[in-house]
Motif scaffolding. Sequence first.
Motif, PDB file in Angstrom:
ATOM      1  N   ILE A 190      38.757   8.260   2.455  1.00 52.80           N
ATOM      2  CA  ILE A 190      39.938   8.899   3.031  1.00 52.80           C
ATOM      3  C   ILE A 190      39.574  10.144   3.844  1.00 52.80           C
ATOM      4  CG2 ILE A 190      40.576  10.550   1.216  1.00 52.80           C
ATOM      5  CD1 ILE A 190      43.420   9.391   1.409  1.00 52.80           C
ATOM      6  N   ALA A 191      38.344  10.631   3.677  1.00 54.32           N
ATOM      7  CA  ALA A 191      37.902  11.817   4.423  1.00 54.32           C
ATOM      8  C   ALA A 191      37.383  11.471   5.816  1.00 54.32           C
ATOM      9  CB  ALA A 191      36.795  12.541   3.638  1.00 54.32           C
ATOM     10  N   HIS A 192      37.276  10.177   6.126  1.00 56.60           N
ATOM     11  CA  HIS A 192      36.739   9.770   7.426  1.00 56.60           C
ATOM     12  C   HIS A 192      37.870   9.813   8.455  1.00 56.60           C
ATOM     13  CE1 HIS A 192      34.526   7.617  10.505  1.00 56.60           C
ATOM     14  NE2 HIS A 192      33.436   7.706   9.751  1.00 56.60           N
ATOM     15  N   VAL A 193      38.170  10.997   8.932  1.00 57.86           N
ATOM     16  CA  VAL A 193      39.337  11.223   9.788  1.00 57.86           C
ATOM     17  C   VAL A 193      39.344  10.364  11.051  1.00 57.86           C
ATOM     18  CG1 VAL A 193      40.636  12.943  11.096  1.00 57.86           C
ATOM     19  CG2 VAL A 193      39.664  13.538   8.863  1.00 57.86           C
ATOM     20  N   PRO A 194      38.216  10.213  11.788  1.00 53.78           N
ATOM     21  CA  PRO A 194      38.283   9.408  13.019  1.00 53.78           C
ATOM     22  C   PRO A 194      38.784   7.986  12.796  1.00 53.78           C
ATOM     23  CG  PRO A 194      36.252  10.666  12.959  1.00 53.78           C
ATOM     24  CD  PRO A 194      36.891  10.831  11.613  1.00 53.78           C
ATOM     25  N   MET A 195      38.378   7.346  11.692  1.00 53.05           N
ATOM     26  CA  MET A 195      38.815   5.980  11.427  1.00 53.05           C
ATOM     27  C   MET A 195      40.211   5.950  10.805  1.00 53.05           C
ATOM     28  SD  MET A 195      35.288   4.169  10.092  1.00 53.05           S
ATOM     29  CE  MET A 195      36.013   2.521  10.105  1.00 53.05           C
ATOM     30  N   SER A 209      20.964   8.626  -0.793  1.00 52.50           N
ATOM     31  CA  SER A 209      20.630  10.041  -0.988  1.00 52.50           C
ATOM     32  C   SER A 209      19.351  10.409  -0.240  1.00 52.50           C
ATOM     33  CB  SER A 209      20.481  10.356  -2.477  1.00 52.50           C
ATOM     34  OG  SER A 209      21.710  10.202  -3.156  1.00 52.50           O
ATOM     35  N   ALA A 210      18.363   9.492  -0.259  1.00 59.06           N
ATOM     36  CA  ALA A 210      17.121   9.739   0.480  1.00 59.06           C
ATOM     37  C   ALA A 210      17.370   9.750   1.977  1.00 59.06           C
ATOM     38  CB  ALA A 210      16.091   8.664   0.120  1.00 59.06           C
ATOM     39  N   VAL A 211      18.252   8.864   2.444  1.00 57.25           N
ATOM     40  CA  VAL A 211      18.599   8.830   3.875  1.00 57.25           C
ATOM     41  C   VAL A 211      19.320  10.112   4.275  1.00 57.25           C
ATOM     42  CG1 VAL A 211      19.990   7.643   5.626  1.00 57.25           C
ATOM     43  CG2 VAL A 211      18.681   6.313   3.949  1.00 57.25           C
ATOM     44  N   ILE A 212      20.191  10.598   3.402  1.00 56.57           N
ATOM     45  CA  ILE A 212      20.911  11.846   3.680  1.00 56.57           C
ATOM     46  C   ILE A 212      19.929  13.001   3.832  1.00 56.57           C
ATOM     47  CG2 ILE A 212      22.436  13.583   2.640  1.00 56.57           C
ATOM     48  CD1 ILE A 212      24.004  11.207   1.422  1.00 56.57           C
ATOM     49  N   SER A 213      18.951  13.077   2.936  1.00 61.00           N
ATOM     50  CA  SER A 213      17.955  14.151   3.019  1.00 61.00           C
ATOM     51  C   SER A 213      17.166  14.065   4.322  1.00 61.00           C
ATOM     52  CB  SER A 213      16.992  14.065   1.830  1.00 61.00           C
ATOM     53  OG  SER A 213      17.680  14.256   0.611  1.00 61.00           O
ATOM     54  N   ARG A 214      16.790  12.866   4.704  1.00 66.53           N
ATOM     55  CA  ARG A 214      16.027  12.698   5.945  1.00 66.53           C
ATOM     56  C   ARG A 214      16.866  13.088   7.160  1.00 66.53           C
ATOM     57  NH1 ARG A 214      11.811   8.321   7.923  1.00 66.53           N
ATOM     58  NH2 ARG A 214      12.259   8.255  10.159  1.00 66.53           N
ATOM     59  N   GLN A 215      18.115  12.617   7.181  1.00 68.34           N
ATOM     60  CA  GLN A 215      18.963  12.915   8.334  1.00 68.34           C
ATOM     61  C   GLN A 215      19.300  14.395   8.399  1.00 68.34           C
ATOM     62  OE1 GLN A 215      22.123  10.130   9.137  1.00 68.34           O
ATOM     63  NE2 GLN A 215      23.405  11.700  10.090  1.00 68.34           N
ATOM     64  N   ALA A 216      19.535  15.024   7.242  1.00 73.38           N
ATOM     65  CA  ALA A 216      19.860  16.451   7.226  1.00 73.38           C
ATOM     66  C   ALA A 216      18.702  17.293   7.740  1.00 73.38           C
ATOM     67  CB  ALA A 216      20.238  16.874   5.811  1.00 73.38           C
ATOM     68  N   SER A 217      17.476  16.872   7.456  1.00 70.91           N
ATOM     69  CA  SER A 217      16.308  17.623   7.926  1.00 70.91           C
ATOM     70  C   SER A 217      16.080  17.445   9.424  1.00 70.91           C
ATOM     71  CB  SER A 217      15.058  17.180   7.169  1.00 70.91           C
ATOM     72  OG  SER A 217      14.752  15.823   7.453  1.00 70.91           O
ATOM     73  N   SER A 218      16.694  16.405   9.998  1.00 68.26           N
ATOM     74  CA  SER A 218      16.518  16.133  11.430  1.00 68.26           C
ATOM     75  C   SER A 218      17.602  16.751  12.292  1.00 68.26           C
ATOM     76  CB  SER A 218      16.488  14.615  11.667  1.00 68.26           C
ATOM     77  OG  SER A 218      15.478  13.997  10.900  1.00 68.26           O
ATOM     78  N   PHE A 219      18.716  17.154  11.674  1.00 72.22           N
ATOM     79  CA  PHE A 219      19.831  17.720  12.426  1.00 72.22           C
ATOM     80  C   PHE A 219      20.121  19.116  11.888  1.00 72.22           C
ATOM     81  CE2 PHE A 219      20.159  13.190  12.868  1.00 72.22           C
ATOM     82  CZ  PHE A 219      20.569  13.003  14.185  1.00 72.22           C
ATOM     83  N   ALA A 220      19.413  20.083  12.449  1.00 69.72           N
ATOM     84  CA  ALA A 220      19.494  21.452  11.942  1.00 69.72           C
ATOM     85  C   ALA A 220      20.912  22.031  11.937  1.00 69.72           C
ATOM     86  CB  ALA A 220      18.557  22.350  12.752  1.00 69.72           C
ATOM     87  N   PRO A 221      21.752  21.759  12.947  1.00 68.55           N
ATOM     88  CA  PRO A 221      23.082  22.368  12.935  1.00 68.55           C
ATOM     89  C   PRO A 221      23.955  21.919  11.767  1.00 68.55           C
ATOM     90  CG  PRO A 221      22.529  21.559  15.121  1.00 68.55           C
ATOM     91  CD  PRO A 221      21.519  21.000  14.181  1.00 68.55           C
ATOM     92  N   ARG A 232      23.271  19.763   4.643  1.00 68.81           N
ATOM     93  CA  ARG A 232      23.142  18.529   3.876  1.00 68.81           C
ATOM     94  C   ARG A 232      24.503  18.058   3.368  1.00 68.81           C
ATOM     95  NH1 ARG A 232      22.182  15.612  -0.655  1.00 68.81           N
ATOM     96  NH2 ARG A 232      20.277  14.354  -0.678  1.00 68.81           N
ATOM     97  N   GLU A 233      25.350  19.001   3.005  1.00 68.04           N
ATOM     98  CA  GLU A 233      26.681  18.643   2.525  1.00 68.04           C
ATOM     99  C   GLU A 233      27.490  17.946   3.617  1.00 68.04           C
ATOM    100  OE1 GLU A 233      30.716  20.759   0.698  1.00 68.04           O
ATOM    101  OE2 GLU A 233      28.909  21.948   1.053  1.00 68.04           O
ATOM    102  N   GLU A 234      27.391  18.434   4.841  1.00 67.14           N
ATOM    103  CA  GLU A 234      28.130  17.820   5.944  1.00 67.14           C
ATOM    104  C   GLU A 234      27.608  16.419   6.243  1.00 67.14           C
ATOM    105  OE1 GLU A 234      29.379  21.723   8.626  1.00 67.14           O
ATOM    106  OE2 GLU A 234      27.323  20.930   8.737  1.00 67.14           O
ATOM    107  N   VAL A 235      26.289  16.268   6.247  1.00 66.07           N
ATOM    108  CA  VAL A 235      25.700  14.949   6.465  1.00 66.07           C
ATOM    109  C   VAL A 235      26.104  13.998   5.340  1.00 66.07           C
ATOM    110  CG1 VAL A 235      23.542  13.654   6.605  1.00 66.07           C
ATOM    111  CG2 VAL A 235      23.757  15.839   7.801  1.00 66.07           C
ATOM    112  N   SER A 236      26.050  14.466   4.113  1.00 70.18           N
ATOM    113  CA  SER A 236      26.410  13.651   2.965  1.00 70.18           C
ATOM    114  C   SER A 236      27.857  13.185   3.050  1.00 70.18           C
ATOM    115  CB  SER A 236      26.191  14.453   1.675  1.00 70.18           C
ATOM    116  OG  SER A 236      26.598  13.702   0.554  1.00 70.18           O
ATOM    117  N   ARG A 237      28.760  14.100   3.365  1.00 69.88           N
ATOM    118  CA  ARG A 237      30.179  13.737   3.463  1.00 69.88           C
ATOM    119  C   ARG A 237      30.400  12.687   4.540  1.00 69.88           C
ATOM    120  NH1 ARG A 237      32.092  18.259   5.156  1.00 69.88           N
ATOM    121  NH2 ARG A 237      32.067  19.210   3.091  1.00 69.88           N
TER     122      ARG A 237
END
Length: 248
Positions: A2-7, A172-184, A187-192
């Motif tokens: 329900i938090a996925h506002v665009p969809m 969770s591992a994918v979230i950590s990898r993606q969060a480390s690649s997108f500095a702005p 991790r919480e934002e990427v996870s959500r």
Amino acid sequence: WIAHVPMISQLPPNEFRAAVRWVLGIPLRAAPYRCPDCGRTADARGIHAVCCQKTGTIGRSHTALKEALVQILLKAGFAVKTEQSPPGVTDRVPADILVGNYKGRPLAIDVTIVTPVCPSNKLPPDQLLVDSAALRKVRLSRDLCQSAGWGYLPFVADTFGALRCDARNFISAVISRQASSFAPLTREEVSRSIWSTLSCAIVLRAAYQLARQAAIDSPHGLPSSRERRSTSTDHVRPRADAADQRPR
């Protein structure tokens, strides 16, 4: 989901209400009815609408989850291919998604969707359907993948948007990898973003079928978008119960 506002913002009101009722366990209709697609007796809860052999949502949810997962993996920097078999294998496709390099070797991801409340699923009280589905997949495909030097992950989800523990650990591992690649992004934002994307892909595929069957020949069913527009009071949106509210 329900938090996925665009969809969510693009979802017709009747489908949003159907999705919320499905997740919360609120009946979609006042009484059982005859399924217009297969002719069998369908329950008011919406279980048959999701499991129907003719028009159920399992196959569409599987495709939606696979496509969402591919986009998440690409964004995290993984090289992926879809519908892959080990070299020399022609009779099975164990990898819905093949990740080129995960922990030093290719990883075959076998996506599976199950419906925990489907009446045909008869399991011992101490066994979960997601575990049963994962074990079945492992027996069929793990050795085949390992003989090719691939890792193997049964990525099992249910129609309410939940994932089995090993699938959750992978995400969770994918979230950590993606969060480390997108500095702005934190991790919480990427996870959500990732979790809402995955569960949204599953739940919203069921929403259309649930809303359609809920409204068929039933004064107590959920009204369609067209029916709502045709009413003279459509410009007034009364406050209803929590399951009928839609985020603005």
